[in-house]
Design a protein around this motif. Structure first.
Motif, PDB file in Angstrom:
ATOM      1  N   ILE A 129       0.854  -1.200   0.000  1.00 52.15           N
ATOM      2  CA  ILE A 129       0.000   0.000   0.000  1.00 52.15           C
ATOM      3  C   ILE A 129       0.883   1.241   0.000  1.00 52.15           C
ATOM      4  CG2 ILE A 129      -1.834   1.259   1.165  1.00 52.15           C
ATOM      5  CD1 ILE A 129      -2.740  -1.327   2.459  1.00 52.15           C
ATOM      6  N   GLY A 130       0.686   2.065  -1.021  1.00 54.46           N
ATOM      7  CA  GLY A 130       1.376   3.351  -1.107  1.00 54.46           C
ATOM      8  C   GLY A 130       0.407   4.470  -0.784  1.00 54.46           C
ATOM      9  N   GLU A 131       0.871   5.663  -1.085  1.00 55.24           N
ATOM     10  CA  GLU A 131       0.138   6.852  -0.659  1.00 55.24           C
ATOM     11  C   GLU A 131      -0.917   7.287  -1.679  1.00 55.24           C
ATOM     12  OE1 GLU A 131       3.092   9.738   0.329  1.00 55.24           O
ATOM     13  OE2 GLU A 131       1.851  11.405  -0.337  1.00 55.24           O
ATOM     14  N   ALA A 132      -0.457   7.687  -2.825  1.00 60.57           N
ATOM     15  CA  ALA A 132      -1.357   8.227  -3.845  1.00 60.57           C
ATOM     16  C   ALA A 132      -0.618   8.259  -5.165  1.00 60.57           C
ATOM     17  CB  ALA A 132      -1.789   9.643  -3.456  1.00 60.57           C
ATOM     18  N   PRO A 133      -1.363   8.285  -6.260  1.00 63.15           N
ATOM     19  CA  PRO A 133      -0.693   8.352  -7.560  1.00 63.15           C
ATOM     20  C   PRO A 133       0.079   9.660  -7.715  1.00 63.15           C
ATOM     21  CG  PRO A 133      -3.070   7.927  -7.796  1.00 63.15           C
ATOM     22  CD  PRO A 133      -2.824   8.246  -6.364  1.00 63.15           C
ATOM     23  N   GLY A 134       1.201   9.581  -8.414  1.00 58.67           N
ATOM     24  CA  GLY A 134       1.907  10.787  -8.844  1.00 58.67           C
ATOM     25  C   GLY A 134       1.564  11.060 -10.300  1.00 58.67           C
ATOM     26  N   ASP A 136       3.131  10.314 -13.096  1.00 59.36           N
ATOM     27  CA  ASP A 136       3.271   9.161 -14.007  1.00 59.36           C
ATOM     28  C   ASP A 136       2.100   8.204 -13.859  1.00 59.36           C
ATOM     29  OD1 ASP A 136       5.777   9.888 -15.108  1.00 59.36           O
ATOM     30  OD2 ASP A 136       6.780   9.182 -13.294  1.00 59.36           O
ATOM     31  N   GLU A 137       1.719   7.981 -12.611  1.00 57.85           N
ATOM     32  CA  GLU A 137       0.632   7.026 -12.333  1.00 57.85           C
ATOM     33  C   GLU A 137      -0.707   7.587 -12.820  1.00 57.85           C
ATOM     34  OE1 GLU A 137       2.967   7.995 -10.082  1.00 57.85           O
ATOM     35  OE2 GLU A 137       4.139   6.124 -10.149  1.00 57.85           O
ATOM     36  N   ASP A 138      -0.882   8.900 -12.664  1.00 57.31           N
ATOM     37  CA  ASP A 138      -2.096   9.561 -13.128  1.00 57.31           C
ATOM     38  C   ASP A 138      -2.234   9.397 -14.645  1.00 57.31           C
ATOM     39  OD1 ASP A 138      -4.339  11.450 -12.739  1.00 57.31           O
ATOM     40  OD2 ASP A 138      -3.069  12.850 -13.863  1.00 57.31           O
ATOM     41  N   GLU A 142      -2.017   3.448 -13.416  1.00 56.88           N
ATOM     42  CA  GLU A 142      -1.452   2.289 -12.708  1.00 56.88           C
ATOM     43  C   GLU A 142      -0.519   2.777 -11.606  1.00 56.88           C
ATOM     44  OE1 GLU A 142       0.038  -0.864 -15.252  1.00 56.88           O
ATOM     45  OE2 GLU A 142       1.510  -1.456 -13.733  1.00 56.88           O
ATOM     46  N   PRO A 143      -0.571   2.140 -10.419  1.00 57.94           N
ATOM     47  CA  PRO A 143       0.294   2.605  -9.334  1.00 57.94           C
ATOM     48  C   PRO A 143       1.766   2.271  -9.562  1.00 57.94           C
ATOM     49  CG  PRO A 143      -0.966   0.691  -8.616  1.00 57.94           C
ATOM     50  CD  PRO A 143      -1.465   1.059  -9.990  1.00 57.94           C
ATOM     51  N   PHE A 144       2.608   3.114  -9.025  1.00 58.12           N
ATOM     52  CA  PHE A 144       4.057   2.877  -8.972  1.00 58.12           C
ATOM     53  C   PHE A 144       4.631   2.506 -10.338  1.00 58.12           C
ATOM     54  CE2 PHE A 144       3.108   2.546  -4.424  1.00 58.12           C
ATOM     55  CZ  PHE A 144       4.146   3.303  -3.907  1.00 58.12           C
ATOM     56  N   VAL A 145       4.503   3.413 -11.285  1.00 58.21           N
ATOM     57  CA  VAL A 145       5.114   3.174 -12.596  1.00 58.21           C
ATOM     58  C   VAL A 145       6.266   4.135 -12.887  1.00 58.21           C
ATOM     59  CG1 VAL A 145       3.078   2.143 -13.683  1.00 58.21           C
ATOM     60  CG2 VAL A 145       3.386   4.623 -13.758  1.00 58.21           C
ATOM     61  N   ALA A 169      -1.629  -1.184  -4.318  1.00 55.45           N
ATOM     62  CA  ALA A 169      -2.715  -0.195  -4.305  1.00 55.45           C
ATOM     63  C   ALA A 169      -2.250   1.014  -3.500  1.00 55.45           C
ATOM     64  CB  ALA A 169      -3.980  -0.791  -3.703  1.00 55.45           C
ATOM     65  N   ASN A 170      -3.017   2.062  -3.605  1.00 51.46           N
ATOM     66  CA  ASN A 170      -2.720   3.285  -2.859  1.00 51.46           C
ATOM     67  C   ASN A 170      -3.875   3.636  -1.932  1.00 51.46           C
ATOM     68  OD1 ASN A 170      -0.143   4.251  -3.852  1.00 51.46           O
ATOM     69  ND2 ASN A 170      -1.158   4.584  -5.817  1.00 51.46           N
ATOM     70  N   VAL A 171      -3.565   4.474  -0.953  1.00 51.20           N
ATOM     71  CA  VAL A 171      -4.628   5.007  -0.086  1.00 51.20           C
ATOM     72  C   VAL A 171      -5.586   5.832  -0.940  1.00 51.20           C
ATOM     73  CG1 VAL A 171      -5.073   6.644   1.786  1.00 51.20           C
ATOM     74  CG2 VAL A 171      -3.203   4.976   1.994  1.00 51.20           C
ATOM     75  N   TYR A 245      10.216   2.240   4.290  1.00 51.69           N
ATOM     76  CA  TYR A 245      10.362   3.545   3.657  1.00 51.69           C
ATOM     77  C   TYR A 245       9.724   3.560   2.276  1.00 51.69           C
ATOM     78  CZ  TYR A 245      13.812   4.312   7.291  1.00 51.69           C
ATOM     79  OH  TYR A 245      14.435   4.432   8.503  1.00 51.69           O
ATOM     80  N   HIS A 246       9.271   4.738   1.891  1.00 53.87           N
ATOM     81  CA  HIS A 246       8.724   4.909   0.550  1.00 53.87           C
ATOM     82  C   HIS A 246       9.882   4.891  -0.449  1.00 53.87           C
ATOM     83  CE1 HIS A 246       6.577   6.516  -2.861  1.00 53.87           C
ATOM     84  NE2 HIS A 246       5.457   6.387  -2.187  1.00 53.87           N
ATOM     85  N   PRO A 247       9.709   4.191  -1.576  1.00 50.02           N
ATOM     86  CA  PRO A 247      10.809   4.161  -2.549  1.00 50.02           C
ATOM     87  C   PRO A 247      11.238   5.550  -3.006  1.00 50.02           C
ATOM     88  CG  PRO A 247       8.932   2.826  -3.308  1.00 50.02           C
ATOM     89  CD  PRO A 247       8.584   3.325  -1.952  1.00 50.02           C
TER      90      PRO A 247
HETATM   91  N1  URA Z   1       3.889   6.923  -4.822  1.00 48.06           N
HETATM   92  C1  URA Z   1       2.857   6.269  -4.255  1.00 48.06           C
HETATM   93  O1  URA Z   1       2.704   6.264  -3.034  1.00 48.06           O
HETATM   94  N2  URA Z   1       2.039   5.601  -5.059  1.00 48.06           N
HETATM   95  C2  URA Z   1       2.181   5.555  -6.368  1.00 48.06           C
HETATM   96  O2  URA Z   1       1.389   4.910  -7.040  1.00 48.06           O
HETATM   97  C3  URA Z   1       3.267   6.245  -6.940  1.00 48.06           C
HETATM   98  C4  URA Z   1       4.108   6.920  -6.149  1.00 48.06           C
END
Ligand code: URA
Length: 289
Positions: A129-134, A136-138, A142-145, A169-171, A245-247
Motif C-alpha cells: 500500500i502506497g500513498e497516492a498516484p503521482g 506518471d501514475e495519473d 497504474e500505481p508505482f510506474v 494499491a494506494n490510499v 520507507y517509501h521508494p
Molecule cells: N507513490 C505512491 O505512493 N504511489 C504511487 O502509485 C506512486 C508513487
C-alpha cells in the motif's frame, strides 16, 4: 547468512557495498537484468520467496499500535452506470474498479487524468500500500510506474517476487495536484475502496510504504521510524503489517536502503514461513518518510 546472497540482495536494491577482492573473485556474476527484477529471457520469475534469514527474534504477541475501529460509514458515491451496488463493501473486483473509475466523491476527480485502482495478482499473498498516484501514475492509470515504482520493482525482485505476483494499491485512487499529501477528507472518501480491496484480496501480509500510507492504515500520527522494524497488526489484527520507507524517499536517501532491505527480508520470511505471532524487533526512532 550467506554473504554472497546478502550482497546480491543489496546489489539488487542499488546499495553499493564494499567487497574485499578475494570475495569478488569468488562471487558468481549475475546478469544485471535478472538482479534488478526483470527475469532473463526464457526464465520464469521466481515463485517462491527464499530470502536470507536473520537471527531469530523473540516471538511475542504484539499490537503496539492500538487498532482503531473504522468509523467511516458507507462512502457517498456518485456511481457510474454499471456499478452493481452503491456500497463498496458488497462489490466484487470488477464492480469496485468500475465504481472507482467513475468516483466523484471528492475534488480530486476534477484534476485527475485517470483513476488509479490498483494492479497485480488478485490472489496475492502480499499487498503493498502506497500513498497516492503521482504524475506518471495519473497518466498511466497504474500505481508505482515512475522512478519510485521502478525501485519498488527492484526491491520486490530482491526478495524473489515479481511485481505481477503481489497486489499494489494506494490510499488515494486519484492524484493530489502537485503531489501534495492526501487530505484527511480525501483519504476518508477513498477508504471504503481500499478496505474492500483488502477484503477481496485477503492478503497474508501487508507492506505499507511510506509514512502517509502507514499512518492512514494504522490510524496513528506516530513517525515512520517508530512504526518500522516490527510486525504490526492491520486494524482488527488479523493481517500482519510491516512498514518500510517509501521508494521515493529511498531515491533521495539511498543510505536507508539497507533498512528497507531488512524490512523486505522480514516480509519474505513471514510469507515463506507462514503465520506466527507478531514480532517486536525494537524501536527505530529516526523520523523520515
Ligand atoms: N507513490 C505512491 O505512493 N504511489 C504511487 O502509485 C506512486 C508513487
Amino acid at each position: 547468512m550467506d554473504e554472497r546472497r546478502r550482497l546480491d540482495y543489496l546489489g539488487a536494491m542499488g546499495v553499493d557495498v564494499w567487497v574485499p577482492r578475494h570475495a569478488k573473485a569468488n562471487a558468481v556474476e549475475r546478469p544485471e537484468e535478472t538482479a534488478f527484477g526483470a527475469p532473463a529471457p526464457g526464465q520464469a520469475a521466481p515463485s517462491t520467496v527464499s530470502p536470507p534469514v536473520r537471527a531469530a527474534a523473540p516471538e511475542v504477541v504484539l499490537n503496539p499500535v492500538a487498532p482503531q475501529p473504522v468509523e467511516s460509514g458507507p462512502v457517498e458515491l456518485d456511481l457510474p452506470d454499471g456499478a452493481s451496488s452503491p456500497d463498496p463493501a458488497r462489490m466484487d473486483w470488477d464492480a469496485l474498479e468500475t465504481a472507482v473509475s467513475g468516483c466523484r466523491a471528492c475534488g480530486l476527480c476534477e484534476t485527475r487524468a485517470n483513476t488509479v485502482f490498483g494492479v497485480g495478482n488478485r490472489n496475492a499473498d502480499l499487498l503493498i500500500i502506497g500513498e497516492a498516484p503521482g504524475a506518471d501514475e495519473d497518466r498511466a492509470g497504474e500505481p508505482f510506474v515512475g522512478r519510485a515504482g521502478r525501485l519498488l520493482n527492484r526491491m520486490l525482485a530482491a526478495i524473489g517476487l515479481a511485481r505481477e505476483e503481489v497486489y499494489i494499491a494506494n490510499v488515494l485512487k486519484c492524484r493530489p495536484p502537485g503531489n501534495r499529501d492526501p487530505r484527511p477528507e480525501e483519504a476518508k472518501q477513498c477508504e471504503a475502496y481500499l478496505m474492500r480491496q483488502i477484503e477481496l484480496l485477503g492478503p497474508r501480509a501487508i507492506l505499507c510504504v511510506g509514512r502517509v500510507a502507514a499512518q492512514h492504515i494504522l490510524q496513528t500520527d506516530a513517525p515512520l521510524g517508530s512504526l518500522r522494524g516490527r510486525w504490526l497488526a492491520f486494524r482488527a489484527g488479523a493481517i500482519p503489517l510491516r512498514v518500510t520507507y517509501h521508494p521515493a524517499y529511498l531515491l533521495r536517501s539511498p543510505a536507508q536502503k539497507v533498512k528497507a532491505w531488512e524490512d523486505l527480508v522480514e516480509v519474505a520470511r513471514r510469507l515463506r514461513e507462514g503465520c506466527g505471532e507478531a514480532i517486536d524487533q525494537g524501536n527505530d526512532k529516526d523520523q523520515s518518510d
